[in-house]
Design an enzyme around this catalytic site. Structure first.
Site, PDB file in Angstrom:
ATOM      1  N   LYS A  13     -16.428  57.144  -4.341  1.00 32.80           N
ATOM      2  CA  LYS A  13     -17.315  55.980  -4.231  1.00 32.80           C
ATOM      3  C   LYS A  13     -18.364  56.193  -3.133  1.00 32.80           C
ATOM      4  CE  LYS A  13     -13.806  53.281  -3.174  1.00 32.80           C
ATOM      5  NZ  LYS A  13     -12.676  54.220  -3.110  1.00 32.80           N
ATOM      6  N   ARG A  88     -11.370  43.941  -3.994  1.00 30.60           N
ATOM      7  CA  ARG A  88     -10.174  44.769  -4.097  1.00 30.60           C
ATOM      8  C   ARG A  88      -8.942  43.973  -4.468  1.00 30.60           C
ATOM      9  NH1 ARG A  88     -11.706  49.086  -0.504  1.00 30.60           N
ATOM     10  NH2 ARG A  88     -10.064  50.408   0.139  1.00 30.60           N
ATOM     11  N   ARG A 127     -11.520  65.649   4.172  1.00 31.27           N
ATOM     12  CA  ARG A 127     -12.790  64.927   4.387  1.00 31.27           C
ATOM     13  C   ARG A 127     -13.208  64.901   5.852  1.00 31.27           C
ATOM     14  NH1 ARG A 127     -13.522  58.978   2.109  1.00 31.27           N
ATOM     15  NH2 ARG A 127     -11.483  58.681   3.079  1.00 31.27           N
ATOM     16  N   ARG A 160     -11.266  60.437   9.558  1.00 34.73           N
ATOM     17  CA  ARG A 160     -10.818  59.053   9.623  1.00 34.73           C
ATOM     18  C   ARG A 160      -9.344  58.989   9.989  1.00 34.73           C
ATOM     19  NH1 ARG A 160     -12.994  56.039   4.273  1.00 34.73           N
ATOM     20  NH2 ARG A 160     -10.890  55.163   4.323  1.00 34.73           N
ATOM     21  N   ARG A 171      -2.136  53.548   0.870  1.00 31.70           N
ATOM     22  CA  ARG A 171      -3.435  53.131   0.318  1.00 31.70           C
ATOM     23  C   ARG A 171      -3.394  53.177  -1.205  1.00 31.70           C
ATOM     24  NH1 ARG A 171      -7.013  57.225   3.519  1.00 31.70           N
ATOM     25  NH2 ARG A 171      -8.762  56.405   2.309  1.00 31.70           N
TER      26      ARG A 171
HETATM   27  P1  AP5 Z   1     -15.357  59.758  -0.812  1.00 26.01           P
HETATM   28  O1  AP5 Z   1     -16.551  59.597  -1.674  1.00 26.01           O
HETATM   29  O2  AP5 Z   1     -15.573  59.627   0.664  1.00 26.01           O
HETATM   30  O3  AP5 Z   1     -14.183  58.785  -1.300  1.00 26.01           O
HETATM   31  P2  AP5 Z   1     -14.149  57.202  -1.467  1.00 26.01           P
HETATM   32  O4  AP5 Z   1     -13.970  56.876  -2.904  1.00 26.01           O
HETATM   33  O5  AP5 Z   1     -15.296  56.549  -0.762  1.00 26.01           O
HETATM   34  O6  AP5 Z   1     -12.742  56.924  -0.773  1.00 26.01           O
HETATM   35  P3  AP5 Z   1     -12.332  56.116   0.527  1.00 26.01           P
HETATM   36  O7  AP5 Z   1     -11.167  56.839   1.121  1.00 26.01           O
HETATM   37  O8  AP5 Z   1     -13.483  55.826   1.419  1.00 26.01           O
HETATM   38  O9  AP5 Z   1     -11.851  54.786  -0.159  1.00 26.01           O
HETATM   39  P4  AP5 Z   1     -10.873  53.755   0.370  1.00 26.01           P
HETATM   40  O10 AP5 Z   1     -11.014  52.744  -0.675  1.00 26.01           O
HETATM   41  O11 AP5 Z   1      -9.521  54.220   0.666  1.00 26.01           O
HETATM   42  O12 AP5 Z   1     -11.479  53.397   1.838  1.00 26.01           O
HETATM   43  P5  AP5 Z   1     -12.359  52.193   2.371  1.00 26.01           P
HETATM   44  O13 AP5 Z   1     -13.208  52.726   3.451  1.00 26.01           O
HETATM   45  O14 AP5 Z   1     -12.982  51.439   1.267  1.00 26.01           O
HETATM   46  O15 AP5 Z   1     -14.697  61.179  -1.129  1.00 26.01           O
HETATM   47  C1  AP5 Z   1     -13.545  61.651  -0.472  1.00 26.01           C
HETATM   48  C2  AP5 Z   1     -13.638  63.157  -0.197  1.00 26.01           C
HETATM   49  O16 AP5 Z   1     -13.710  63.880  -1.420  1.00 26.01           O
HETATM   50  C3  AP5 Z   1     -14.905  63.561   0.591  1.00 26.01           C
HETATM   51  O17 AP5 Z   1     -14.561  64.579   1.498  1.00 26.01           O
HETATM   52  C4  AP5 Z   1     -15.866  64.069  -0.481  1.00 26.01           C
HETATM   53  O18 AP5 Z   1     -16.721  65.088   0.031  1.00 26.01           O
HETATM   54  C5  AP5 Z   1     -14.920  64.622  -1.536  1.00 26.01           C
HETATM   55  N1  AP5 Z   1     -15.419  64.387  -2.904  1.00 26.01           N
HETATM   56  C6  AP5 Z   1     -16.056  63.262  -3.369  1.00 26.01           C
HETATM   57  N2  AP5 Z   1     -16.351  63.383  -4.687  1.00 26.01           N
HETATM   58  C7  AP5 Z   1     -15.874  64.604  -5.059  1.00 26.01           C
HETATM   59  C8  AP5 Z   1     -15.855  65.304  -6.322  1.00 26.01           C
HETATM   60  N3  AP5 Z   1     -16.403  64.765  -7.428  1.00 26.01           N
HETATM   61  N4  AP5 Z   1     -15.277  66.542  -6.360  1.00 26.01           N
HETATM   62  C9  AP5 Z   1     -14.733  67.081  -5.229  1.00 26.01           C
HETATM   63  N5  AP5 Z   1     -14.722  66.476  -4.020  1.00 26.01           N
HETATM   64  C10 AP5 Z   1     -15.283  65.243  -3.935  1.00 26.01           C
HETATM   65  O19 AP5 Z   1     -11.235  51.228   2.998  1.00 26.01           O
HETATM   66  C11 AP5 Z   1     -10.494  51.588   4.139  1.00 26.01           C
HETATM   67  C12 AP5 Z   1      -9.566  50.447   4.541  1.00 26.01           C
HETATM   68  O20 AP5 Z   1     -10.336  49.278   4.890  1.00 26.01           O
HETATM   69  C13 AP5 Z   1      -8.578  49.960   3.478  1.00 26.01           C
HETATM   70  O21 AP5 Z   1      -7.402  50.730   3.450  1.00 26.01           O
HETATM   71  C14 AP5 Z   1      -8.336  48.498   3.937  1.00 26.01           C
HETATM   72  O22 AP5 Z   1      -7.420  48.447   5.006  1.00 26.01           O
HETATM   73  C15 AP5 Z   1      -9.691  48.075   4.447  1.00 26.01           C
HETATM   74  N6  AP5 Z   1     -10.544  47.447   3.417  1.00 26.01           N
HETATM   75  C16 AP5 Z   1     -11.753  47.889   2.956  1.00 26.01           C
HETATM   76  N7  AP5 Z   1     -12.237  47.076   2.003  1.00 26.01           N
HETATM   77  C17 AP5 Z   1     -11.331  46.076   1.846  1.00 26.01           C
HETATM   78  C18 AP5 Z   1     -11.258  44.932   0.999  1.00 26.01           C
HETATM   79  N8  AP5 Z   1     -12.232  44.646   0.096  1.00 26.01           N
HETATM   80  N9  AP5 Z   1     -10.162  44.130   1.096  1.00 26.01           N
HETATM   81  C19 AP5 Z   1      -9.177  44.384   1.995  1.00 26.01           C
HETATM   82  N10 AP5 Z   1      -9.180  45.448   2.813  1.00 26.01           N
HETATM   83  C20 AP5 Z   1     -10.246  46.291   2.745  1.00 26.01           C
HETATM   84 ZN    ZN Z   2     -15.456  55.313   0.970  1.00 26.51          ZN
END
Ligand code: AP5
Ligand code: ZN
Length: 214
Positions: A13, A88, A127, A160, A171
């Protein structure tokens, strides 16, 4: 365009967001990024959110709905937005619908980053992030020119705190239990487009562009 990006941790994402954002001039609202900034700045919000985030659990609906409600008022978000990591839970999705109804708008597309859990650990543990720009690297799949250093600014990259194999398990569990129902919620509204998120980044970008131009 008003878009939602849904997918498990590491599904891509945050990697696709800047590309979509630039192409369609949309504002990018990532609740995870906003929460991490609040934690780093030790704001009251950050202090409340930190414990759940460190454990890989979701932060309370009230907190994130408040953040999104505030952020969507920005003039730059009036023409369209990308919601990355929100909604979410079903409650968050319902609150978002209410917000949009008040503005007389609705979601155009939900991009579902469909991917097998087994691929995600390698993506998450490899990452590296440039915090101020949000640029994301991967030791194997998207390495920086100099290890540990941002290509553009020359500043150091960080990992992170929740990007460990152990926290990833929590997660993923939260994703399957609380966020997958959100995909069903939008399927019923016929706005979901499924992506093959296990493909290389450029191929995923091509799929996104196809969906958004159709
Ligand atoms: P990347 O694109 O960074 O992954 P992502 O989908 O953004 O994953 P996240 O880990 O950021 O999602 P998340 O939902 O766990 O975290 P969030 O910050 O939202 O890609 C990952 C890696 O893979 C990178 O190194 C990239 O280079 C590589 N890559 C990407 N695409 C690739 C491909 N096609 N092929 C190969 N490699 C690839 O949330 C964090 C925390 O915040 C949650 O746990 C929760 O506690 C809180 N939170 C956030 N939003 C909410 C909400 N709405 N409600 C409640 N709590 C929330
Ligand atoms: Zn993300």
């Amino acid at each position: 365009k008003r878009l939602i990006l849904i997918g498990p941790p590491g599904s891509g994402k945050g990697t696709q967001s800047p590309i979509i954002k630039d192409e369609y001039c949309l504002c990018h609202l990532a609740t995870g990024d906003m929460l991490r900034a609040a934690v780093a700045a030790k704001t009251p919000l950050g202090i409340k959110a930190k414990e759940a985030m460190d454990k890989g659990e979701l932060v309370s609906d009230d907190l994130v709905v408040g953040i999104i409600d505030e952020a969507m008022k920005k003039p730059s978000c009036q023409k369209g937005f990308i919601l990355d990591g929100f909604p979410r839970t079903k409650v968050q999705a319902e609150k978002l619908d209410e917000m949009l109804q008040r503005q007389g708008t609705k979601i155009d597309k939900v991009l579902n980053f469909a991917i097998d859990d087994a691929i995600l650990e390698e993506r998450i543990t490899g990452r590296w992030i440039h915090p101020s720009s949000g640029r994301t690297y991967h030791t194997k799949f998207a390495p920086p020119k100099v290890p540990g250093v941002d290509d553009v600014s020359g500043e150091p990259l960080i990992q992170r705190k929740d990007d460990t194999a152990e926290v990833l398990k929590a997660r993923l569990e939260a994703f399957h239990r609380q966020t997958e129902p959100v995909i069903d919620y939008y399927s019923k509204k016929s706005v979901v487009a499924d992506l093959h998120a296990e493909k290389p980044p450029k191929e995923v970008t091509t799929e996104v562009q196809k969906v958004l131009s159709s």
